[in-house]
Motif scaffolding. Structure first.
Motif, PDB file in Angstrom:
ATOM      1  N   ASP A  32     -17.531  33.031  32.103  1.00 51.62           N
ATOM      2  CA  ASP A  32     -16.910  33.293  33.402  1.00 51.62           C
ATOM      3  C   ASP A  32     -15.433  32.905  33.409  1.00 51.62           C
ATOM      4  OD1 ASP A  32     -19.350  34.235  34.266  1.00 51.62           O
ATOM      5  OD2 ASP A  32     -19.863  32.404  35.386  1.00 51.62           O
ATOM      6  N   LEU A  33     -15.117  31.770  32.804  1.00 55.51           N
ATOM      7  CA  LEU A  33     -13.709  31.354  32.719  1.00 55.51           C
ATOM      8  C   LEU A  33     -12.890  32.363  31.913  1.00 55.51           C
ATOM      9  CD1 LEU A  33     -14.009  27.506  32.156  1.00 55.51           C
ATOM     10  CD2 LEU A  33     -12.987  28.659  34.126  1.00 55.51           C
ATOM     11  N   ALA A  34     -13.462  32.849  30.831  1.00 51.37           N
ATOM     12  CA  ALA A  34     -12.753  33.837  30.010  1.00 51.37           C
ATOM     13  C   ALA A  34     -12.500  35.106  30.815  1.00 51.37           C
ATOM     14  CB  ALA A  34     -13.557  34.144  28.751  1.00 51.37           C
ATOM     15  N   ARG A  35     -13.499  35.556  31.538  1.00 51.03           N
ATOM     16  CA  ARG A  35     -13.321  36.765  32.352  1.00 51.03           C
ATOM     17  C   ARG A  35     -12.256  36.558  33.420  1.00 51.03           C
ATOM     18  NH1 ARG A  35     -19.650  38.590  32.995  1.00 51.03           N
ATOM     19  NH2 ARG A  35     -19.837  39.468  30.904  1.00 51.03           N
ATOM     20  N   GLU A  36     -12.272  35.374  34.058  1.00 42.91           N
ATOM     21  CA  GLU A  36     -11.252  35.073  35.069  1.00 42.91           C
ATOM     22  C   GLU A  36      -9.851  35.062  34.458  1.00 42.91           C
ATOM     23  OE1 GLU A  36     -12.160  31.440  37.119  1.00 42.91           O
ATOM     24  OE2 GLU A  36     -14.158  32.144  37.692  1.00 42.91           O
ATOM     25  N   ALA A  37      -9.759  34.601  33.208  1.00 43.45           N
ATOM     26  CA  ALA A  37      -8.463  34.525  32.524  1.00 43.45           C
ATOM     27  C   ALA A  37      -8.075  35.860  31.894  1.00 43.45           C
ATOM     28  CB  ALA A  37      -8.500  33.433  31.455  1.00 43.45           C
ATOM     29  N   GLY A  38      -9.001  36.822  31.877  1.00 48.60           N
ATOM     30  CA  GLY A  38      -8.705  38.134  31.325  1.00 48.60           C
ATOM     31  C   GLY A  38      -8.716  38.192  29.805  1.00 48.60           C
ATOM     32  N   VAL A  39      -9.506  37.322  29.175  1.00 45.63           N
ATOM     33  CA  VAL A  39      -9.613  37.329  27.712  1.00 45.63           C
ATOM     34  C   VAL A  39     -11.074  37.567  27.317  1.00 45.63           C
ATOM     35  CG1 VAL A  39      -7.633  35.823  27.398  1.00 45.63           C
ATOM     36  CG2 VAL A  39      -9.885  34.820  27.558  1.00 45.63           C
ATOM     37  N   PRO A  40     -11.302  38.155  26.130  1.00 42.45           N
ATOM     38  CA  PRO A  40     -12.675  38.379  25.686  1.00 42.45           C
ATOM     39  C   PRO A  40     -13.395  37.046  25.459  1.00 42.45           C
ATOM     40  CG  PRO A  40     -11.093  39.448  24.200  1.00 42.45           C
ATOM     41  CD  PRO A  40     -10.320  38.673  25.202  1.00 42.45           C
ATOM     42  N   PRO A  41     -14.620  36.903  25.933  1.00 45.16           N
ATOM     43  CA  PRO A  41     -15.321  35.624  25.850  1.00 45.16           C
ATOM     44  C   PRO A  41     -15.997  35.329  24.516  1.00 45.16           C
ATOM     45  CG  PRO A  41     -16.651  37.179  27.084  1.00 45.16           C
ATOM     46  CD  PRO A  41     -15.343  37.866  26.771  1.00 45.16           C
ATOM     47  N   GLU A  42     -16.147  36.309  23.645  1.00 43.29           N
ATOM     48  CA  GLU A  42     -16.953  36.131  22.435  1.00 43.29           C
ATOM     49  C   GLU A  42     -16.454  34.993  21.543  1.00 43.29           C
ATOM     50  OE1 GLU A  42     -15.765  39.121  23.421  1.00 43.29           O
ATOM     51  OE2 GLU A  42     -17.628  40.056  24.109  1.00 43.29           O
ATOM     52  N   ALA A  43     -15.147  34.955  21.287  1.00 39.50           N
ATOM     53  CA  ALA A  43     -14.599  33.922  20.404  1.00 39.50           C
ATOM     54  C   ALA A  43     -14.784  32.529  21.003  1.00 39.50           C
ATOM     55  CB  ALA A  43     -13.129  34.181  20.127  1.00 39.50           C
ATOM     56  N   ALA A  44     -14.620  32.412  22.313  1.00 44.45           N
ATOM     57  CA  ALA A  44     -14.783  31.105  22.962  1.00 44.45           C
ATOM     58  C   ALA A  44     -16.237  30.648  22.915  1.00 44.45           C
ATOM     59  CB  ALA A  44     -14.283  31.161  24.398  1.00 44.45           C
ATOM     60  N   ILE A  45     -17.175  31.562  23.079  1.00 44.37           N
ATOM     61  CA  ILE A  45     -18.592  31.186  23.011  1.00 44.37           C
ATOM     62  C   ILE A  45     -18.961  30.796  21.588  1.00 44.37           C
ATOM     63  CG2 ILE A  45     -20.947  32.042  23.288  1.00 44.37           C
ATOM     64  CD1 ILE A  45     -19.904  33.599  25.732  1.00 44.37           C
ATOM     65  N   ASP A  46     -18.408  31.503  20.604  1.00 41.87           N
ATOM     66  CA  ASP A  46     -18.630  31.098  19.206  1.00 41.87           C
ATOM     67  C   ASP A  46     -18.087  29.698  18.960  1.00 41.87           C
ATOM     68  OD1 ASP A  46     -19.858  33.492  18.637  1.00 41.87           O
ATOM     69  OD2 ASP A  46     -18.089  34.388  17.690  1.00 41.87           O
ATOM     70  N   ARG A  47     -16.902  29.428  19.492  1.00 39.32           N
ATOM     71  CA  ARG A  47     -16.301  28.103  19.314  1.00 39.32           C
ATOM     72  C   ARG A  47     -17.139  27.028  20.019  1.00 39.32           C
ATOM     73  NH1 ARG A  47     -10.987  26.743  17.824  1.00 39.32           N
ATOM     74  NH2 ARG A  47     -11.272  28.661  16.658  1.00 39.32           N
ATOM     75  N   LEU A  48     -17.708  27.374  21.170  1.00 41.01           N
ATOM     76  CA  LEU A  48     -18.607  26.444  21.865  1.00 41.01           C
ATOM     77  C   LEU A  48     -19.776  26.068  20.972  1.00 41.01           C
ATOM     78  CD1 LEU A  48     -19.708  25.010  24.455  1.00 41.01           C
ATOM     79  CD2 LEU A  48     -20.778  27.201  25.021  1.00 41.01           C
ATOM     80  N   ALA A  49     -20.370  27.057  20.320  1.00 43.13           N
ATOM     81  CA  ALA A  49     -21.515  26.800  19.444  1.00 43.13           C
ATOM     82  C   ALA A  49     -21.119  25.987  18.218  1.00 43.13           C
ATOM     83  CB  ALA A  49     -22.148  28.120  19.008  1.00 43.13           C
ATOM     84  N   GLU A  50     -19.917  26.224  17.707  1.00 42.27           N
ATOM     85  CA  GLU A  50     -19.479  25.545  16.491  1.00 42.27           C
ATOM     86  C   GLU A  50     -18.978  24.131  16.740  1.00 42.27           C
ATOM     87  OE1 GLU A  50     -16.426  28.070  15.016  1.00 42.27           O
ATOM     88  OE2 GLU A  50     -17.808  29.665  14.457  1.00 42.27           O
TER      89      GLU A  50
END
Length: 82
Positions: A32-50
């Protein structure tokens, strides 16, 4: 005695289930934060997992060019927040 054998199976399942639910809640907040910021969320979710939520938020901040703090994440995943 190692910790693996000290918990009954049902307790292990509950701990694992709670951990998974917490990760899902954090991933949704990051998305949701990524969408609000206008950036694709996939990389951030991967980083969350890592590496965890702080690393995911740092990546979002770099991608969005803004200062995203941990407070919005806490607000979104804290109990009682609807």
């Amino acid at each position: 005695m190692d910790m693996h054998h000290s918990f009954p199976r049902s307790a292990e399942w509950h701990v694992a289930h709670d951990s998974e639910r917490e990760f899902v809640a954090m991933a949704r907040a990051i998305r949701d934060l990524a969408r609000e910021a206008g950036v694709p969320p996939e990389a951030a979710i991967d980083r969350l997992a890592e590496r965890g939520p702080h690393a995911a938020l740092a990546l979002l901040a770099r991608q969005a060019g803004t200062d995203i703090a941990a407070h919005p994440l806490y607000r979104r995943v804290s109990p009682g927040a609807a």
